[in-house]
Write an enzyme that holds these catalytic residues in place. Structure first.
Site, PDB file in Angstrom:
ATOM      1  N   GLY B  90       6.219  -3.710  -3.249  1.00 30.79           N
ATOM      2  CA  GLY B  90       7.128  -3.578  -2.107  1.00 30.79           C
ATOM      3  C   GLY B  90       7.312  -2.100  -1.875  1.00 30.79           C
ATOM      4  CB  SER B 122       1.880  -2.662  -5.216  1.00 32.78           C
ATOM      5  OG  SER B 122       1.984  -1.804  -4.118  1.00 32.78           O
ATOM      6  CB  ALA B 123       6.450  -0.860  -5.916  1.00 28.52           C
ATOM      7  CG  HIS B 159      -1.921  -0.540  -2.150  1.00 29.73           C
ATOM      8  ND1 HIS B 159      -2.331  -1.818  -1.871  1.00 29.73           N
ATOM      9  CD2 HIS B 159      -0.652  -0.656  -2.622  1.00 29.73           C
ATOM     10  CE1 HIS B 159      -1.344  -2.666  -2.150  1.00 29.73           C
ATOM     11  NE2 HIS B 159      -0.328  -1.991  -2.612  1.00 29.73           N
ATOM     12  CD  GLU B 194      -5.669  -2.860  -0.967  1.00 32.54           C
ATOM     13  OE1 GLU B 194      -6.523  -3.533  -0.361  1.00 32.54           O
ATOM     14  OE2 GLU B 194      -4.599  -2.475  -0.459  1.00 32.54           O
TER      15      GLU B 194
END
Lengths: 235, 235
Positions: B90, B122-123, B159, B194
């Site tokens: 997020g 991700s985060a 990413h 990714e």
């Protein structure tokens, strides 16, 4: 009278530094022989001297000299005496950090309020908004605050980028990121595409350049607004 | 023994949430029936319940239940008792802000150090690095610090995106941004594309997934490293 240009980018594709804006800048800075340049955002990590030299070359073609704020012993005094101010792009976190460290945010605001013409590009435009919360830059340093100049009653997203059709990358689109911003903040955001700028003349705000801009208001669907539109309704 | 998966993304193009990782996760969390999920990063601004439901559906297919940390009265205790931890993606600024506000950074680190298997996407991967200074996210909230878990002795850029050939957009490429990071910081950065992840097993760090990763070391040309490479040299 306040006189401000808030430009999405310094450079559009296939054109030199500030080139697309030079006619405009010639008018904007018509009362100024020398521009005070703030090179703090350091694009690519270059030195303040190198960056000032770059700005200097562009302004030379419209008959202006440029001096970097780092060349002055007293930056506050330099701002007070400036005939025109230009804050260049680079990294917004680095820029805002330096503006706080050198205690020049208020002096910049004061100079602008008394009528010193201001040009911001990219990071230098971001800081014209209420906060820097809608920058695209990487947080490579930790500034004391995200609050910025608040010269306009909304936030700026420079280099605004439309979703790329057929893109397979899963990172957030710009629109998604701004939507997330509105989960925590309620001020409008203007997505300024490269080649667009906001012109502020006193209390009059106008979208300029060849392109439309994208407006993000809290709890509304984002929408487009045409060039030469007034932006005074945004608050 | 520390057991960590640091994934670039939760989702690869054309595939369901966590789908490409499920075989791996089945092994990684083999000792766990229930996963403690940390939904703080709130992608798209969704609620903690909605996000936990999403994680829950993915884990159901490998026979695990999921409970959100927000469902517990005492998050620190929940982490101490967790059989497995998943921190979803997020916005990294939102995530880090909440981790500080809820005082759970140290409890997460302690749980991982005693061997509780951890998954970040991700985060949730960004926070495994020394700092969050190399996130791609928009700074929509101001966290108390950019310091993160330091589970690996470098920074993560999830990413990771290669420059797009023929692109006319003038905003900085990812590589330029990371180069700017190194004007202020000296730790290495790993650009995870990714579909890639870092596997940590005790002191052994390995690049996994189908793709190469891009390594950025201070004062060196960036370079590629192949999948299944050891990453222990990076520090």
């Amino acid at each position: 009278m306040k006189s401000i240009i808030i430009a999405s980018t310094s450079t559009i594709h296939g054109s030199g530094y500030l080139e697309y804006l030079l006619d405009e800048l010639s008018q904007h800075f018509k009362s100024a022989d020398e521009i005070l340049f703030i090179p703090y955002a350091r694009p690519g990590g270059i030195s303040h001297d190198e960056y000032t030299e770059k700005a200097s070359e562009a302004f030379k073609s419209i008959g202006k000299t440029v001096k970097g704020i780092h060349e002055f012993e007293n930056p506050e005094k330099a701002l007070e005496n400036a005939q025109g101010i230009f804050v260049g792009g680079g990294n917004t976190f680095v820029l805002v950090n330096q503006l706080y460290k050198n205690k020049v945010l208020l002096p910049i605001k004061k100079a602008i309020e008394k009528g010193t013409p201001y040009l911001g590009t990219s990071a230098g435009s971001n800081i014209c908004g209420l906060t820097m919360n809608t920058t695209n830059d990487m947080p490579i340093v930790y500034p004391p605050s995200f609050k910025t100049l608040g010269l306009v009653p909304f936030n700026i997203n420079p280099h605004y980028l439309d979703p790329i059709e057929g893109n397979t990358h899963m990172g957030e689109t710009r629109e998604t990121r701004i939507k997330e911003f509105h989960a925590y903040n309620s001020q409008p955001v203007i997505g300024l595409r490269e080649g667009s700028w906001i012109e502020v003349k006193g209390n009059q705000l106008t979208l300029k350049g060849a392109l439309d801009a994208r407006i993000f208001e809290y709890d509304k669907q984002p929408y487009e607004i045409g060039t030469d539109s007034e932006l005074n309704f945004l608050k």
